[in-house]
Scaffold this motif. Sequence first.
Motif, PDB file in Angstrom:
ATOM      1  N   GLU A 140      -7.068  38.960  64.572  1.00 17.88           N
ATOM      2  CA  GLU A 140      -8.141  39.765  65.162  1.00 17.88           C
ATOM      3  C   GLU A 140      -9.457  38.993  65.148  1.00 17.88           C
ATOM      4  O   GLU A 140     -10.202  38.972  66.135  1.00 17.88           O
ATOM      5  CB  GLU A 140      -8.293  41.087  64.403  1.00 17.88           C
ATOM      6  N   ARG A 141      -9.753  38.345  64.030  1.00 18.71           N
ATOM      7  CA  ARG A 141     -11.005  37.589  63.919  1.00 18.71           C
ATOM      8  C   ARG A 141     -11.010  36.404  64.888  1.00 18.71           C
ATOM      9  O   ARG A 141     -12.042  36.094  65.490  1.00 18.71           O
ATOM     10  CB  ARG A 141     -11.209  37.096  62.486  1.00 18.71           C
ATOM     11  N   GLU A 185      -2.512  39.418  60.504  1.00 15.74           N
ATOM     12  CA  GLU A 185      -3.013  40.269  61.587  1.00 15.74           C
ATOM     13  C   GLU A 185      -4.536  40.326  61.574  1.00 15.74           C
ATOM     14  O   GLU A 185      -5.187  40.274  62.625  1.00 15.74           O
ATOM     15  CB  GLU A 185      -2.425  41.676  61.477  1.00 15.74           C
ATOM     16  N   ALA A 186      -5.110  40.427  60.382  1.00 15.77           N
ATOM     17  CA  ALA A 186      -6.569  40.452  60.278  1.00 15.77           C
ATOM     18  C   ALA A 186      -7.161  39.126  60.758  1.00 15.77           C
ATOM     19  O   ALA A 186      -8.188  39.098  61.449  1.00 15.77           O
ATOM     20  CB  ALA A 186      -6.986  40.728  58.830  1.00 15.77           C
ATOM     21  N   ARG A 234      -5.333  36.959  71.713  1.00 17.35           N
ATOM     22  CA  ARG A 234      -5.060  37.158  70.293  1.00 17.35           C
ATOM     23  C   ARG A 234      -3.791  36.412  69.899  1.00 17.35           C
ATOM     24  O   ARG A 234      -2.739  36.562  70.527  1.00 17.35           O
ATOM     25  CB  ARG A 234      -4.883  38.643  70.021  1.00 17.35           C
ATOM     26  N   ALA A 251     -11.665  37.645  68.400  1.00 17.91           N
ATOM     27  CA  ALA A 251     -13.060  38.078  68.560  1.00 17.91           C
ATOM     28  C   ALA A 251     -14.017  36.898  68.600  1.00 17.91           C
ATOM     29  O   ALA A 251     -14.977  36.879  69.387  1.00 17.91           O
ATOM     30  CB  ALA A 251     -13.433  39.019  67.422  1.00 17.91           C
TER      31      ALA A 251
END
Length: 334
Positions: free
Chosen positions: A80-81, A76-77, A90, A84
């Motif tokens: 997100e990156r 999940e992290a 996503r 972005a």
Amino acid sequence: MVPAPRDPITTPITKLITTPFTASSTTDDVLRGIDLSGVRAIVTGASSGLGLETARALTAAGAETVLAVRNVEAGEAAAERMAASTGRARPRVLPLDLADRASVARFVETWGGRPLHLLINNAGLVTGGLERTPEGWELQFATNHLGHFALASGLREALAGGAAERDGARIVAVSSTAHMRAGVDFDDLHFDRRPYDPQLAYAQSKTANSLFAVAATHRWASDGIVANTVNPGGVATGLQRNFTPRQKASLDAAEAAGVFTYKTAEQGAATTLVAAVAPEFARTGGHYLDDGQEAYTVPNDADLAEHPHGVKEWALDPELADRLWDVSADLVAA
């Protein structure tokens, strides 16, 4: 995805396939000018290392990317990156433990048969000692080969649907120069009798990755599916965290001997993307790629130090590939 030429899907051909890419090419180089909008891609082991970079690059090019990961929080992290940094949608994150047959089955069920265009079998495991699954399987072979075999088999209909939708679907199996250390020992796949050597176990699993691509192309070409194998080269990733001192010393010696030089993740994942999107590999499978090109074949007794960019015969042998396929199918179905 780059439109596929209309010639028939083939198995390996005599003349080696070349591309414009080299060892220094990056993922952005390979994908420059390519629009992957509408392409659905699954990348295993996509929360770190080569898988992370592969998924990021596919996402940046517009693919609908799914991160298949054991650690969902890390996935999940990473998603997100990626969103972005690329400004794209996503990526979806789905749990997958390749050493757990139930986890693989849940992943396939969750996917639900949606057409799939790219399956990147990237995840890999290195152990420092003998570890086994509940079935008694040696963990590196179970994770690196059998898990991916079960995943691809479960997604075959989805890949066939993707092939019909976009004139071809591709599987990329991530192998390693380590495959040159050992073939597949069909008499003792799980080190039940021979002394355990984690380096040989890893090598066996990497040879198995290549044999899978050979057999998958042979069996699934009529569905429009091709599979190719890639060697990313030497890249410092989390894969090395479980190396024993002997394994680390062996790696250092290979680097000192010029067998390989370390690449960045962007360079290491570039060959994966060549197999995934380059038109040269759109309709031909069973090849082994190194530094963006099809690798030359070397005898099984060849010295690794003399042929760091080759592929051994035992990793492309169609009879061994069919034998491994049958053994693998029996194991995962039991």
